[in-house]
Enzyme design. Structure first.
Site, mmCIF file in Angstrom:
data_model
loop_
_atom_site.group_PDB
_atom_site.id
_atom_site.type_symbol
_atom_site.label_atom_id
_atom_site.label_comp_id
_atom_site.label_asym_id
_atom_site.label_seq_id
_atom_site.Cartn_x
_atom_site.Cartn_y
_atom_site.Cartn_z
ATOM 1 N N ALA A 1 0.805 -1.226 0.000
ATOM 2 C CA ALA A 1 0.000 0.000 0.000
ATOM 3 C C ALA A 1 0.836 1.274 0.000
ATOM 4 C CB ALA A 1 -0.946 -0.001 1.204
ATOM 5 N N HIS B 1 9.388 0.856 -20.386
ATOM 6 C CA HIS B 1 8.916 1.162 -19.035
ATOM 7 C C HIS B 1 9.846 2.154 -18.351
ATOM 8 C CE1 HIS B 1 6.308 -2.411 -19.457
ATOM 9 N NE2 HIS B 1 5.591 -1.845 -18.509
ATOM 10 N N LYS C 1 11.712 0.005 -13.117
ATOM 11 C CA LYS C 1 11.208 -1.365 -13.292
ATOM 12 C C LYS C 1 12.364 -2.352 -13.217
ATOM 13 C CE LYS C 1 8.122 -4.178 -16.145
ATOM 14 N NZ LYS C 1 7.320 -4.574 -14.960
#
Length: 271
Positions: free
Chosen positions: A11, A157, A161
């Site tokens: 989160a 990307h 990444k």
């Protein structure tokens, strides 16, 4: 049916915060927990505030077992080790597990599939609705065009990444291989360098670009005699992945145990 109670794994990360915002913006789902790695400096922080929202009272915690007691599902875009740790708890609790984590090994995927006789798992290398439609089209085109058309997949990307090719690129490669009726393993070419020799007939090539803040760009090109066909998708904001994952969770709520994909969610599994 009451609102689906969802836990966001990771989160405190960029994707986790996007998932928190998506749940707050949605109908039919509420945030039931915010999971973060043990030892994280964000533990105890309010998940709403971290996501740029008003305080919601849901603090980041590392105790999935406790927070999953009253939950219906978990949205998991983390790292392989964390996802595999979450799999057992989600299965034990009998909650929906939406897996968007990439970089999973064959053994990791075997662990995930091993629980689906008693758990509901929706797994995809990309939760974008557009990308999953693209994969269905790639499969159909690959089936229509013979080996005179070479297949090359290019993905871009952001610089942070950590895995390559991307899970989406591999998903598109698998779609192309399925259309051709061949296994992707053994027909994949990556990282060409030096004197490679002529291109092997039937190979599916991959190239990965990394840099800047690119959310995700993928193209599949079919190169034939005197013509090329390129199918592509550009992600403009990671919120699209969050909304796709939320759609998958709501679709899976109440389904029988099994291993599902976004193709199932979108009704594309028969293509």
């Amino acid at each position: 049916m009451s609102d689906m109670r969802l836990i966001v794994a990771g989160a405190g990360g960029r994707m986790g915060r996007a998932l928190t915002r998506a749940i707050a913006d949605s109908k039919g789902a509420v945030l039931a927990g915010a999971l973060e790695a043990p030892g994280s400096e964000l533990l105890g922080k309010d998940s709403g505030v971290l996501a740029g929202l008003p305080e919601n009272g849901i603090k980041l915690s590392a105790d999935l077992w406790a927070m999953s007691k009253e939950a219906d599902g978990i949205l998991d875009f983390t790292v392989p080790a964390a996802t595999i740790a979450n799999v057992a708890i989600a299965a034990e609790r009998g909650i929906v597990h939406v897996v968007g984590t990439t970089g999973l090994s064959a053994s990791d995927n075997a662990v995930i599939k091993s629980v689906t006789n008693r758990a509901i798992v929706v797994q995809s290398g990309n939760m974008s609705l557009g990308v999953n439609l693209l994969a269905a089209v790639v499969k159909r085109v690959a089936k229509a065009l013979d080996e005179n058309f070479d297949i090359e997949i290019v993905e871009s990307h952001h610089r942070m990444k950590v895995d390559a090719p991307s899970g989406t690129a591999l998903m598109l490669g698998q779609a192309a291989a399925s259309g051709r009726g061949i296994p992707l393993e053994g027909h994949s070419e990556r990282g060409r360098d030096g004197i490679t020799g002529a291109r092997k007939p039937g190979a599916i090539g991959f190239a990965s670009l990394r840099g800047g803040t690119v959310a995700g760009e993928h193209s599949v090109t079919f190169l034939g005699p005197f013509e090329r066909l390129t199918l592509s998708h550009l992600a403009e904001d990671r919120m699209l992945f969050a909304h796709g994952a939320l759609k998958a969770a709501l679709w899976a709520h109440g389904k029988t145990p099994g291993h599902y994909s976004m193709a199932d969610v979108l009704g594309l599994s028969d293509i």
